[in-house]
Design an enzyme around this catalytic site. Structure first.
Site, PDB file in Angstrom:
ATOM      1  N   ASP A   1      -6.918   4.512  -5.088  1.00  0.00           N
ATOM      2  CA  ASP A   1      -7.483   4.432  -3.702  1.00  0.00           C
ATOM      3  C   ASP A   1      -8.007   5.952  -3.458  1.00  0.00           C
ATOM      4  O   ASP A   1      -8.345   6.637  -4.408  1.00  0.00           O
ATOM      5  CB  ASP A   1      -6.776   4.186  -2.688  1.00  0.00           C
ATOM      6  CG  ASP A   1      -7.283   3.504  -1.190  1.00  0.00           C
ATOM      7  OD1 ASP A   1      -7.953   2.515  -1.193  1.00  0.00           O
ATOM      8  OD2 ASP A   1      -7.061   4.352  -0.098  1.00  0.00           O
TER       9      ASP A   1
ATOM     10  N   LYS B   1       0.614  -1.613  -0.242  1.00  0.00           N
ATOM     11  CA  LYS B   1       0.136   0.209  -0.186  1.00  0.00           C
ATOM     12  C   LYS B   1       0.718   1.213  -0.052  1.00  0.00           C
ATOM     13  O   LYS B   1       2.215   1.185   0.298  1.00  0.00           O
ATOM     14  CB  LYS B   1      -0.767   0.032   1.362  1.00  0.00           C
ATOM     15  CG  LYS B   1      -1.906   0.901   1.199  1.00  0.00           C
ATOM     16  CD  LYS B   1      -3.066   0.348   0.464  1.00  0.00           C
ATOM     17  CE  LYS B   1      -4.228   1.278   0.125  1.00  0.00           C
ATOM     18  NZ  LYS B   1      -5.440   0.812  -0.496  1.00  0.00           N
TER      19      LYS B   1
END
Ligand code: NDP
Length: 443
Positions: free
Chosen positions: A166, A126
């Site tokens: 995201d 991430k």
């Protein structure tokens, strides 16, 4: 002291300044107790839990760029490469002022299990930055993305680590980042997913998380004797996940009555006009308060409130910890039958517990919102074979993957005597594959 408690205690000591990561680790490790207890000696000797909760590596870097007034700005960039036991690191890039190590770490940790559940060969990672794209011109966003990628490009690659979108990172940002990666490396490779359709993107990627959430919810409801048809749905968020969750819910015969953004929420008792929401959020990048201009009979309220509305199914699709214990109580009191997480960790631990204790079907994000990353992995496959599949082909694969994920979570829950606990089932099914790969690959 049990092995799980021992590891949790160590994690609390070591990560005290990262509450979101501790929350995620606590939720996962607690639900893994039945598996760990059965293999305690082996896992303890192999330090499996210490290894799976410690990222392989994390990068934190400076991102400098110049705004439209000629002022130099400084942001912090992050990338965490958590676990690549079953495939290259994979996970999105969050651009939001709240971003710091603890948020990226919790998201990267959750990503390990989510990616494993998809059945596709992708590890967990991430990244992101505390940069806020809101209110910035396209040129400013481009300047930031180019500078961000100048540093990030040193750590990623099509077979190493493949970032995606995201919160705050959509097609525009991915495009600017991909362009910069290509310029720096002189190679056209599938190093990012969520790309535009003219340069390696996959059909359905835009819709994938929202559609996938509804495929999962549909499977869960059917398994328990319900159907989505004619159900009333409350959705939070008005971004990528929320919009396409609403679209698929409507296609499946449900009525969506709420959506929200970071300033307020709308309630349209007759069912939302999704074209209006898309125009406000996707085209104008404006506030939901404008919705009343399209539908004068709808209500707009400042602040939070989506979960106070009577609904059959609640789909939190905005951000972490947006559904707390009071919200859970309101949902139960209003006769809600299912909560399925489109966002990552939107429900607090107490709220999740309360919902489950009160018989609400609860679909955890790492299973229910895995459609986005699954379709990203399908984009990687298409890039590798230099082919593009049709919308129907990708959508069909997505549907199958989501139905399979539900089946895996339900099966693992049954196998460990917690039937209907899809939180435990998803964690266990995701964990087993990664744990076996880690054990096979040695220390
Ligand atoms: P977007 O940026 O497209 O949308 C996020 C939405 O949530 C926006 O409406 C935003 O409001 C609102 N929001 C964001 N932060 C807050 C906050 N702190 N308080 C209140 N509202 C907030 O993001 P996505 O739709 O892509 O992501 C939403 C969630 O889904 C995140 O948790 C993400 O990690 C998760 N997710 C996303 C995937 C994807 O493929 N995109 C895949 C899997 C999970 P505003 O419009 O005012 O900015």
């Amino acid at each position: 002291m049990s092995y799980v408690d021992e590891v949790l205690a160590k994690l609390k000591q070591k990560n005290a300044a990262e509450p979101e990561f501790l929350q995620a680790a606590e939720e996962v490790l607690n639900s893994l107790r039945p598996v760990i207890d059965r293999n305690e000696e082996l896992y303890r000797r192999e330090a499996l839990l210490e290894r799976i909760t410690e990222p392989d590596r994390q990068f934190k870097f400076k991102v400098t760029w110049v705004d439209d007034k000629g002022q130099t700005q400084v942001n912090t960039g992050y990338r965490i490469q958590f676990n690549n036991a079953i495939g290259p690191y994979k996970g999105g890039l969050r651009l939001h002022p709240s971003v710091y190590t603890g948020i990226i770490k919790f998201l990267g940790f959750e990503q390990i299990f989510k990616n494993s559940l998809t059945g596709l060969p992708i590890g967990g990672g991430k990244g992101g930055s505390d940069f806020d794209p809101k209110g910035k011109s396209d040129r400013e966003v481009m300047a930031f993305c180019q500078s961000f990628m100048t540093e990030l490009s040193k750590y990623i690659g099509a077979d190493i680590d493949v970032p995606a979108g995201d919160i705050g990172t959509g097609a525009r940002e991915i495009g600017y980042m991909f362009g910069q990666y290509k310029r720096l490396t002189n190679s056209f490779e599938g190093v990012l997913t969520g790309k535009g359709l003219t340069y390696g993107g996959s059909l359905v990627r835009t819709q994938a998380t929202g559609y996938g959430l509804l495929y999962f919810t549909d499977a869960m409801l059917k398994h328990n004797g319900y159907s989505l048809d004619s159900k009333t749905i409350a959705i939070s968020g008005a971004g990528n996940v929320a919009i396409y969750a609403a679209e698929k819910a409507m296609q499946l015969g449900a009525k969506v009555v709420t959506m929200s953004d970071s300033t307020g929420w709308i309630y349209d008792a007759e069912g939302l006009d999704l074209d209006a929401v898309k125009e406000i959020k996707e085209v104008k990048r404006a506030r939901l308060s404008e919705y009343k201009n399209y539908r004068p009979n709808a209500e707009y309220h400042e602040g939070k409130g989506v979960w106070s509305v009577k609904c059959d199914v609640a789909l939190p699709c905005a951000t972490q910890n947006e559904l707390n214990l009071d919200d859970a109580k309101a949902l139960v009191a209003n006769g809600c039958i299912a909560v399925a997480e489109g966002a990552n960790m939107p429900t607090t631990l107490e709220a999740t517990e309360y919902l489950q204790k009160n018989g609400i079907l609860f679909a955890p994000g790492k299973a229910a919102n895995a459609g986005g990353v699954a379709t990203s992995a399908l984009e990687m496959s298409q890039n590798s074979e230099r082919l593009s599949w049709t919308f129907e082909e990708v959508d069909q694969k997505l549907k199958q993957i989501m139905t399979d994920i539900f089946a895996k979570a339900a099966e693992a829950a049954d196998r460990y005597d917690v039937p209907g606990d899809y939180v435990a089932g998803a964690n266990i099914a995701g964990f087993e594959k990664v744990a076996n790969a880690m054990l096979a690959q040695g220390v």
